[in-house]
Design an enzyme around this catalytic site. Structure first.
Site, PDB file in Angstrom:
ATOM      1  N   ASP A  68      45.001  60.143  44.933  1.00  0.00           N
ATOM      2  CA  ASP A  68      45.548  58.947  44.303  1.00  0.00           C
ATOM      3  C   ASP A  68      44.474  58.154  43.550  1.00  0.00           C
ATOM      4  O   ASP A  68      44.762  57.521  42.531  1.00  0.00           O
ATOM      5  CB  ASP A  68      46.205  58.051  45.353  1.00  0.00           C
ATOM      6  CG  ASP A  68      47.630  58.505  45.684  1.00  0.00           C
ATOM      7  OD1 ASP A  68      48.069  59.526  45.106  1.00  0.00           O
ATOM      8  OD2 ASP A  68      48.280  57.845  46.513  1.00  0.00           O
ATOM      9  N   GLY A  69      43.234  58.165  44.053  1.00  0.00           N
ATOM     10  CA  GLY A  69      42.163  57.462  43.352  1.00  0.00           C
ATOM     11  C   GLY A  69      41.917  58.045  41.973  1.00  0.00           C
ATOM     12  O   GLY A  69      41.740  57.320  40.987  1.00  0.00           O
ATOM     13  N   ARG A  73      42.573  56.352  38.044  1.00  0.00           N
ATOM     14  CA  ARG A  73      41.664  56.394  36.899  1.00  0.00           C
ATOM     15  C   ARG A  73      42.371  56.974  35.685  1.00  0.00           C
ATOM     16  O   ARG A  73      42.231  56.480  34.563  1.00  0.00           O
ATOM     17  CB  ARG A  73      40.429  57.221  37.257  1.00  0.00           C
ATOM     18  CG  ARG A  73      39.495  56.535  38.253  1.00  0.00           C
ATOM     19  CD  ARG A  73      38.567  57.519  38.926  1.00  0.00           C
ATOM     20  NE  ARG A  73      37.749  58.255  37.974  1.00  0.00           N
ATOM     21  CZ  ARG A  73      37.072  59.361  38.292  1.00  0.00           C
ATOM     22  NH1 ARG A  73      37.145  59.839  39.517  1.00  0.00           N
ATOM     23  NH2 ARG A  73      36.343  59.971  37.384  1.00  0.00           N
ATOM     24  N   ASN A 175      48.284  49.655  40.638  1.00  0.00           N
ATOM     25  CA  ASN A 175      48.401  49.325  42.059  1.00  0.00           C
ATOM     26  C   ASN A 175      48.364  47.821  42.314  1.00  0.00           C
ATOM     27  O   ASN A 175      49.319  47.251  42.813  1.00  0.00           O
ATOM     28  CB  ASN A 175      47.289  49.995  42.861  1.00  0.00           C
ATOM     29  CG  ASN A 175      47.729  51.276  43.529  1.00  0.00           C
ATOM     30  OD1 ASN A 175      48.860  51.711  43.382  1.00  0.00           O
ATOM     31  ND2 ASN A 175      46.841  51.899  44.268  1.00  0.00           N
ATOM     32  N   ASP A 176      47.234  47.197  41.989  1.00  0.00           N
ATOM     33  CA  ASP A 176      47.097  45.795  42.367  1.00  0.00           C
ATOM     34  C   ASP A 176      45.946  45.110  41.651  1.00  0.00           C
ATOM     35  O   ASP A 176      45.045  45.749  41.106  1.00  0.00           O
ATOM     36  CB  ASP A 176      46.897  45.656  43.889  1.00  0.00           C
ATOM     37  CG  ASP A 176      45.826  46.590  44.442  1.00  0.00           C
ATOM     38  OD1 ASP A 176      44.771  46.739  43.814  1.00  0.00           O
ATOM     39  OD2 ASP A 176      46.057  47.196  45.511  1.00  0.00           O
ATOM     40  N   ARG A 186      31.860  34.271  54.766  1.00  0.00           N
ATOM     41  CA  ARG A 186      32.564  33.120  54.207  1.00  0.00           C
ATOM     42  C   ARG A 186      33.825  33.554  53.492  1.00  0.00           C
ATOM     43  O   ARG A 186      33.773  34.365  52.568  1.00  0.00           O
ATOM     44  CB  ARG A 186      31.651  32.372  53.230  1.00  0.00           C
ATOM     45  CG  ARG A 186      32.248  31.081  52.708  1.00  0.00           C
ATOM     46  CD  ARG A 186      31.271  30.364  51.801  1.00  0.00           C
ATOM     47  NE  ARG A 186      31.792  29.080  51.370  1.00  0.00           N
ATOM     48  CZ  ARG A 186      31.163  28.276  50.508  1.00  0.00           C
ATOM     49  NH1 ARG A 186      29.993  28.633  50.002  1.00  0.00           N
ATOM     50  NH2 ARG A 186      31.705  27.114  50.162  1.00  0.00           N
ATOM     51  N   ASP A 205      40.156  36.486  53.527  1.00  0.00           N
ATOM     52  CA  ASP A 205      39.190  37.476  53.045  1.00  0.00           C
ATOM     53  C   ASP A 205      39.519  37.901  51.627  1.00  0.00           C
ATOM     54  O   ASP A 205      38.628  38.177  50.827  1.00  0.00           O
ATOM     55  CB  ASP A 205      39.193  38.715  53.947  1.00  0.00           C
ATOM     56  CG  ASP A 205      38.463  38.494  55.265  1.00  0.00           C
ATOM     57  OD1 ASP A 205      37.902  37.398  55.467  1.00  0.00           O
ATOM     58  OD2 ASP A 205      38.458  39.423  56.099  1.00  0.00           O
ATOM     59  N   ALA A 240      43.849  38.809  55.958  1.00  0.00           N
ATOM     60  CA  ALA A 240      43.179  38.044  57.023  1.00  0.00           C
ATOM     61  C   ALA A 240      43.143  36.548  56.713  1.00  0.00           C
ATOM     62  O   ALA A 240      42.074  35.935  56.709  1.00  0.00           O
ATOM     63  CB  ALA A 240      41.763  38.572  57.251  1.00  0.00           C
ATOM     64  N   GLN A 275      38.630  48.570  41.333  1.00  0.00           N
ATOM     65  CA  GLN A 275      37.390  48.489  40.579  1.00  0.00           C
ATOM     66  C   GLN A 275      37.063  47.029  40.284  1.00  0.00           C
ATOM     67  O   GLN A 275      37.872  46.299  39.706  1.00  0.00           O
ATOM     68  CB  GLN A 275      37.518  49.253  39.256  1.00  0.00           C
ATOM     69  CG  GLN A 275      37.719  50.739  39.423  1.00  0.00           C
ATOM     70  CD  GLN A 275      36.436  51.443  39.839  1.00  0.00           C
ATOM     71  OE1 GLN A 275      35.345  51.084  39.404  1.00  0.00           O
ATOM     72  NE2 GLN A 275      36.565  52.460  40.668  1.00  0.00           N
TER      73      GLN A 275
END
Length: 354
Positions: A68-69, A73, A175-176, A186, A205, A240, A275
């Protein structure tokens, strides 16, 4: 569809992918079709998708050989060229790739002869309060464990900001889009707006906006909803969060999701399909919304999304549900369902014509 030029995105770390790439080259030579590798990691400095597809002769079919990666691309390149993309599978948890390595030649024959469907997938694009940049002082951190960085996102050349909000970035995410903390100790503080209204201010996070395609990727790992790839929605998921409300919110495609970094927050990285493409700080914001462009993926047969979900996520039936009776029937997508369940079958997917 007439195939004149083929571009390949190959996962060079897998011998099977390299061997399959040889098969694609042989098939192309047999049919008198130009074939060129694109998006090669070991050529030094990375180029934008438009630069890469231009260097490859603007292919009308992009073939990805990997998981999938690798497909992501290739999708970035195909979207820039308005090309079809065919995913050849080598992954372990894949939802995007279409055909196994052993069927490369027959899959190319099917596309060449027009025996395929085209499935359109929703993509995301962005606006921002300013151009995105990757500061040189954190470049080494961003590159740790990764390949070379992609360049910062450019401004879309086909539109002017004018009186509209923000800078229109040249982004196409399958995807996102993720806003994530840089400092391990932090969290980032971000005000989240949906359709112009404040949802809440989060300390987390990361905060991500996913397509239905991306709902089974990072969003799923963060506890987000699984969404049918046939849907057109934006899925906002906090990662998170330091607050009681940790649920995903599913928005309509015309409801932009705005993320504003608050004044006491640290810097945040902006990632597009995994990326890192820039870093923003307090007072900056990004807006994520449905792209007018869609990915056009080759489909050679029915897409059994829910069967793949059960298989890839290793879903099992609850012991209490099957202990005292017969398990729910399970049948291959290629065979008719039992007569008493025929009315539950998924209708044919609407697909674009090749």
């Amino acid at each position: 569809m007439t195939v004149n030029r083929v571009g390949m995105v190959v996962h060079g770390g897998h011998p099977e992918a390299v061997a399959a790439a040889g098969t694609v080259r042989e098939w192309s030579a047999d049919h008198g079709i130009a074939c060129k590798d694109i998006d090669v990691w070991d050529t030094g400095e990375r180029r934008s998708a438009r630069q890469e597809v231009a260097a490859a002769g603007d292919p009308d079919l992009v073939v990805t050989l990997g998981g999938d990666g690798t497909f992501l691309r290739g999708a970035r390149l195909a979207a820039a060229a308005d090309a079809l993309v065919l995913g050849v599978d080598l992954g372990r948890v894949g939802f995007l790739t279409e055909v196994p390595m052993t069927d490369v030649r027959s899959a190319l024959d099917a596309v060449y002869e027009g025996r395929h469907d085209v499935e359109e997938r929703m993509m995301l694009t962005m606006r921002a309060s300013r151009r995105l940049e990757v500061p040189s002082d954190i470049e080494a951190l961003m590159r740790y464990g990764r390949g070379p960085l992609l360049p910062p996102t450019s401004v879309r050349p086909d539109c002017e900001s004018g009186g509209e909000w923000g800078v229109p970035l040249d982004v196409a995410a399958l995807n996102d889009v993720v806003l994530e903390k840089l400092a391990r100790d932090r969290q980032i503080s971000v005000g989240v707006y949906i359709s112009g209204r404040l949802l809440a201010s989060y300390s987390a996070d990361a905060l991500l906006v996913a397509t239905p395609t991306g709902s089974t990727a990072y969003s799923f790992a963060a506890g987000g909803s699984v969404v049918s790839p046939r849907a057109e929605v934006l899925v906002f998921t906090p990662v998170a969060p330091h607050m009681a409300f940790n649920r995903s919110v599913v928005a309509a495609p015309d409801e932009a999701v705005g993320l504003r970094v608050l004044e006491r927050s640290g810097r945040a990285a902006v990632s597009v399909d995994g990326q890192v493409r820039g870093v923003i700080g307090p007072g900056d914001w990004i807006g994520v919304y449905a792209s007018p462009r869609k990915l056009r993926a080759v489909r050679l047969g029915p897409m059994d999304f829910y069967g793949r979900l059960r298989e890839r996520m290793n879903l099992t039936d609850a012991p209490a549900a099957v202990a005292d009776g017969t398990p729910a029937p399970l049948w291959p997508v290629s065979t008719p369902p039992p007569g008493d369940l025929a009315h539950l079958a998924m209708p044919e997917s609407p697909v674009a014509q090749p």
